[in-house]
Design a protein around this motif. Structure first.
Motif, PDB file in Angstrom:
ATOM      1  N   ASP A   1     -12.326  -7.300 -20.656  1.00 31.27           N
ATOM      2  CA  ASP A   1     -12.848  -6.038 -20.126  1.00 31.27           C
ATOM      3  C   ASP A   1     -11.797  -4.930 -20.208  1.00 31.27           C
ATOM      4  OD1 ASP A   1     -15.357  -7.022 -19.527  1.00 31.27           O
ATOM      5  OD2 ASP A   1     -14.782  -7.674 -17.517  1.00 31.27           O
ATOM      6  N   ASP A   2     -10.554  -5.279 -19.944  1.00 34.27           N
ATOM      7  CA  ASP A   2      -9.479  -4.287 -20.051  1.00 34.27           C
ATOM      8  C   ASP A   2      -9.323  -3.818 -21.491  1.00 34.27           C
ATOM      9  OD1 ASP A   2      -7.084  -2.834 -19.034  1.00 34.27           O
ATOM     10  OD2 ASP A   2      -6.034  -4.233 -20.361  1.00 34.27           O
ATOM     11  N   PHE A   3      -9.450  -4.767 -22.415  1.00 36.88           N
ATOM     12  CA  PHE A   3      -9.373  -4.424 -23.842  1.00 36.88           C
ATOM     13  C   PHE A   3     -10.481  -3.448 -24.224  1.00 36.88           C
ATOM     14  CE2 PHE A   3     -11.388  -5.491 -27.927  1.00 36.88           C
ATOM     15  CZ  PHE A   3     -10.392  -5.120 -28.814  1.00 36.88           C
ATOM     16  N   LEU A   4     -11.702  -3.721 -23.789  1.00 39.08           N
ATOM     17  CA  LEU A   4     -12.829  -2.833 -24.102  1.00 39.08           C
ATOM     18  C   LEU A   4     -12.636  -1.450 -23.481  1.00 39.08           C
ATOM     19  CD1 LEU A   4     -15.838  -5.295 -23.698  1.00 39.08           C
ATOM     20  CD2 LEU A   4     -14.920  -4.354 -25.826  1.00 39.08           C
ATOM     21  N   ASP A   5     -12.126  -1.416 -22.246  1.00 41.36           N
ATOM     22  CA  ASP A   5     -11.898  -0.131 -21.584  1.00 41.36           C
ATOM     23  C   ASP A   5     -10.855   0.698 -22.338  1.00 41.36           C
ATOM     24  OD1 ASP A   5     -13.731  -0.707 -19.636  1.00 41.36           O
ATOM     25  OD2 ASP A   5     -12.250  -1.414 -18.165  1.00 41.36           O
ATOM     26  N   ARG A   6      -9.766   0.041 -22.763  1.00 42.59           N
ATOM     27  CA  ARG A   6      -8.720   0.773 -23.478  1.00 42.59           C
ATOM     28  C   ARG A   6      -9.212   1.252 -24.842  1.00 42.59           C
ATOM     29  NH1 ARG A   6      -4.740  -2.377 -24.867  1.00 42.59           N
ATOM     30  NH2 ARG A   6      -5.393  -4.340 -23.892  1.00 42.59           N
ATOM     31  N   ALA A   7      -9.991   0.411 -25.520  1.00 47.82           N
ATOM     32  CA  ALA A   7     -10.544   0.821 -26.814  1.00 47.82           C
ATOM     33  C   ALA A   7     -11.472   2.021 -26.655  1.00 47.82           C
ATOM     34  CB  ALA A   7     -11.284  -0.350 -27.469  1.00 47.82           C
ATOM     35  N   GLN A   8     -12.303   1.985 -25.610  1.00 46.19           N
ATOM     36  CA  GLN A   8     -13.206   3.105 -25.337  1.00 46.19           C
ATOM     37  C   GLN A   8     -12.429   4.376 -25.030  1.00 46.19           C
ATOM     38  OE1 GLN A   8     -16.467   3.024 -25.643  1.00 46.19           O
ATOM     39  NE2 GLN A   8     -16.902   5.103 -24.920  1.00 46.19           N
ATOM     40  N   MET A   9     -11.337   4.267 -24.274  1.00 44.45           N
ATOM     41  CA  MET A   9     -10.519   5.438 -23.950  1.00 44.45           C
ATOM     42  C   MET A   9      -9.891   6.026 -25.200  1.00 44.45           C
ATOM     43  SD  MET A   9      -8.641   4.158 -20.430  1.00 44.45           S
ATOM     44  CE  MET A   9      -7.470   5.513 -20.517  1.00 44.45           C
ATOM     45  N   HIS A  10      -9.371   5.167 -26.096  1.00 44.26           N
ATOM     46  CA  HIS A  10      -8.801   5.652 -27.354  1.00 44.26           C
ATOM     47  C   HIS A  10      -9.854   6.361 -28.206  1.00 44.26           C
ATOM     48  CE1 HIS A  10      -4.680   4.241 -27.275  1.00 44.26           C
ATOM     49  NE2 HIS A  10      -5.075   3.065 -26.807  1.00 44.26           N
ATOM     50  N   TYR A  11     -11.020   5.747 -28.288  1.00 46.38           N
ATOM     51  CA  TYR A  11     -12.092   6.350 -29.083  1.00 46.38           C
ATOM     52  C   TYR A  11     -12.489   7.716 -28.549  1.00 46.38           C
ATOM     53  CZ  TYR A  11     -16.803   7.406 -30.658  1.00 46.38           C
ATOM     54  OH  TYR A  11     -17.913   8.053 -31.138  1.00 46.38           O
ATOM     55  N   GLU A  12     -12.691   7.810 -27.248  1.00 46.06           N
ATOM     56  CA  GLU A  12     -13.118   9.077 -26.650  1.00 46.06           C
ATOM     57  C   GLU A  12     -12.050  10.163 -26.806  1.00 46.06           C
ATOM     58  OE1 GLU A  12     -14.115   8.108 -22.647  1.00 46.06           O
ATOM     59  OE2 GLU A  12     -16.084   7.245 -23.174  1.00 46.06           O
ATOM     60  N   ALA A  13     -10.781   9.774 -26.661  1.00 47.25           N
ATOM     61  CA  ALA A  13      -9.704  10.753 -26.797  1.00 47.25           C
ATOM     62  C   ALA A  13      -9.592  11.249 -28.232  1.00 47.25           C
ATOM     63  CB  ALA A  13      -8.379  10.118 -26.362  1.00 47.25           C
ATOM     64  N   GLU A  14      -9.674  10.322 -29.202  1.00 46.58           N
ATOM     65  CA  GLU A  14      -9.514  10.718 -30.601  1.00 46.58           C
ATOM     66  C   GLU A  14     -10.737  11.446 -31.133  1.00 46.58           C
ATOM     67  OE1 GLU A  14      -8.205   7.496 -32.999  1.00 46.58           O
ATOM     68  OE2 GLU A  14      -6.540   6.986 -31.657  1.00 46.58           O
ATOM     69  N   SER A  15     -11.928  10.995 -30.771  1.00 48.22           N
ATOM     70  CA  SER A  15     -13.133  11.669 -31.245  1.00 48.22           C
ATOM     71  C   SER A  15     -13.266  13.044 -30.611  1.00 48.22           C
ATOM     72  CB  SER A  15     -14.380  10.829 -30.946  1.00 48.22           C
ATOM     73  OG  SER A  15     -14.542  10.629 -29.551  1.00 48.22           O
ATOM     74  N   GLY A  16     -12.816  13.187 -29.363  1.00 53.01           N
ATOM     75  CA  GLY A  16     -12.845  14.494 -28.716  1.00 53.01           C
ATOM     76  C   GLY A  16     -11.866  15.455 -29.357  1.00 53.01           C
ATOM     77  N   ALA A  17     -10.695  14.943 -29.737  1.00 55.85           N
ATOM     78  CA  ALA A  17      -9.698  15.791 -30.400  1.00 55.85           C
ATOM     79  C   ALA A  17     -10.162  16.212 -31.773  1.00 55.85           C
ATOM     80  CB  ALA A  17      -8.366  15.045 -30.494  1.00 55.85           C
ATOM     81  N   ALA A  18     -10.896  15.303 -32.469  1.00 50.37           N
ATOM     82  CA  ALA A  18     -11.387  15.639 -33.813  1.00 50.37           C
ATOM     83  C   ALA A  18     -12.456  16.706 -33.749  1.00 50.37           C
ATOM     84  CB  ALA A  18     -11.915  14.383 -34.491  1.00 50.37           C
TER      85      ALA A  18
END
Length: 210
Positions: free
Chosen positions: A193-210
């Motif tokens: 679950d921690d892995f999924l949460d961190r992956a989701q955070m990375h995705y949201e941060a990078e897709s938002g920046a793009a």
């Protein structure tokens, strides 16, 4: 392949088709779907035009209803398109007259593609061209993801190596791959679950920046 060294994993799609006018729309649709799956949306229009011209040339110069194959390959920073048919006659660029309807296909190909050429094969010939790929990080990620899913699909027995890909097939491979990763993390004593949460955070941060 002429001048096409392989220095990274390749994405490959093989699209057999019948050289007939009523087949061209289906061929263009298959190309669009495949390039979208690979994250190459910006190349769709040019590749569709070139593929249509190459297929039309097979109809005009080899024969209607001829069996032909279109091959798409991504690797080494380029998208390569090959049109294979059963004729050994190599096409030549010619200067069409102002009112000629034919003779413009290879000129259009040369104008849109970064490079092009022809090669003889055991069963006929192939006309090939290459398009330079963008360097945006989002495209790089999409291509890496697609390449990983192709490999995972083969080793898991989900798809055959040369079959055309569909969104449903790749989604199934993505689900299976993520599930396997969660099993691996759990075996290492990590929290899935921690892995999924961190992956989701990375995705949201990078897709938002793009």
């Amino acid at each position: 392949m002429d001048g096409y060294g392989i220095t990274e994993p390749r994405l490959r799609s093989v699209l057999p088709f019948r050289a007939a006018p009523d087949e061209l729309s289906g061929l263009r649709l298959a190309i669009r779907e495949q390039l979208n799956l690979w994250g190459l949306n910006d190349l769709v229009d040019d590749v569709e035009v070139v593929a249509g011209e190459l297929a039309a040339n097979v109809i005009r110069h080899v024969g209607q209803n001829t069996a032909a194959t279109l091959v798409l390959v991504v690797g080494n920073g380029r998208l390569r398109l090959e049109a294979h048919d059963g004729s050994h006659a190599v096409p030549a660029v010619r200067q069409p007259g102002d009112y000629d309807e034919n003779g413009r296909g290879l000129r259009l190909l040369a104008a849109l593609a970064a490079d092009w050429g022809t090669m003889l094969t055991a069963s006929g010939k192939a006309v090939w061209c290459e398009f330079s790929l963008g360097v945006k990080e989002e495209y790089q990620r999409l291509r890496r993801a697609a390449s990983t899913l192709e490999v995972y699909g083969r080793i898991s027995g989900r798809v055959a190596p040369t079959s055309t890909r569909s969104l449903a097939v790749l989604e199934g491979s993505a689900t299976g791959l993520i599930t396997d990763l969660l099993y691996w993390l759990a075996e290492q004593g990590r929290d899935p679950d921690d892995f999924l949460d961190r992956a989701q955070m990375h995705y949201e941060a990078e897709s938002g920046a793009a």
